[in-house]
Design a protein around this motif. Sequence first.
Motif, PDB file in Angstrom:
ATOM      1  N   GLY A 162       0.718  -1.003   0.102  1.00  0.00           N
ATOM      2  CA  GLY A 162       0.079   0.004  -0.091  1.00  0.00           C
ATOM      3  C   GLY A 162       0.865   1.045  -0.084  1.00  0.00           C
ATOM      4  N   SER A 163       2.057   1.184   0.530  1.00  0.00           N
ATOM      5  CA  SER A 163       2.962   2.113   0.399  1.00  0.00           C
ATOM      6  C   SER A 163       4.052   2.097  -0.687  1.00  0.00           C
ATOM      7  N   PHE A 164       4.685   0.958  -0.735  1.00  0.00           N
ATOM      8  CA  PHE A 164       5.752   0.638  -1.636  1.00  0.00           C
ATOM      9  C   PHE A 164       5.362  -0.510  -2.814  1.00  0.00           C
ATOM     10  N   SER A 165       5.640  -0.279  -3.721  1.00  0.00           N
ATOM     11  CA  SER A 165       5.229  -1.362  -4.934  1.00  0.00           C
ATOM     12  C   SER A 165       6.666  -1.717  -5.834  1.00  0.00           C
ATOM     13  N   ILE A 166       6.595  -3.042  -6.160  1.00  0.00           N
ATOM     14  CA  ILE A 166       7.459  -3.630  -7.024  1.00  0.00           C
ATOM     15  C   ILE A 166       6.375  -3.909  -8.182  1.00  0.00           C
ATOM     16  N   PHE A 167       6.542  -3.780  -9.600  1.00  0.00           N
ATOM     17  CA  PHE A 167       5.749  -3.957 -10.535  1.00  0.00           C
ATOM     18  C   PHE A 167       6.634  -5.113 -11.289  1.00  0.00           C
ATOM     19  N   GLU A 168       6.169  -6.311 -11.243  1.00  0.00           N
ATOM     20  CA  GLU A 168       6.597  -7.536 -12.094  1.00  0.00           C
ATOM     21  C   GLU A 168       5.972  -7.357 -13.545  1.00  0.00           C
TER      22      GLU A 168
END
Length: 195
Positions: A162-168
């Motif tokens: 919800g705060s940090f994201s890694i997009f695969e």
Amino acid sequence: LHHELFEERHWDPRRGVMPERAYAGYADAIFQRFCGQLLADHLGLVPTADPPGEGAGPHFVGDRFDLYLDVTPLPSVIRDWRDASDREANLRPDLILHEKATGRVALMDAKYRTSHLRASLDSLTDVQLYLQAYNRKRIGLLFPPDPGPEDQRWMVHEVTDGSFSIFEMPVLPDSRMASFLDAAIVPTVELLLEA
């Protein structure tokens, strides 16, 4: 046999046998260059005199974006917090897409490792470092998915709290890749752009 070993294969009996995973770095480097070239071509960027991984970059340029491949970024593009310390990290993100007009940057890493139809857990751990080092909220991870159901193979996944994201983001040498870039990869890259 002697000629083949010593002349063609440059074998030396004093050289130790490499561990099984010794060439994994080469696979990552080849995949990284493939991803960089694919993205550059799709965005209409042209190569510069600096080969990828050499010089300060950019390695590809266009009207809107500059693309850096496998170099420590210039401080004018993006700064690692340790650049201001007496122990610089000199990190080398695989792909740095710099939007010239706004200064926004999208960070991406290319890993030739998978966990079936998703990126491997160690790849996620590797790119998590960039979130902290460059004070980012989002980062992209390019990977080649294993064979599997087509609807799942061509899918961008977001790993987030919800705060940090890694997009695969799956990348394949496939005739459908151009339409997938338009439909999923480029919109995801737009999400990655941060000041």
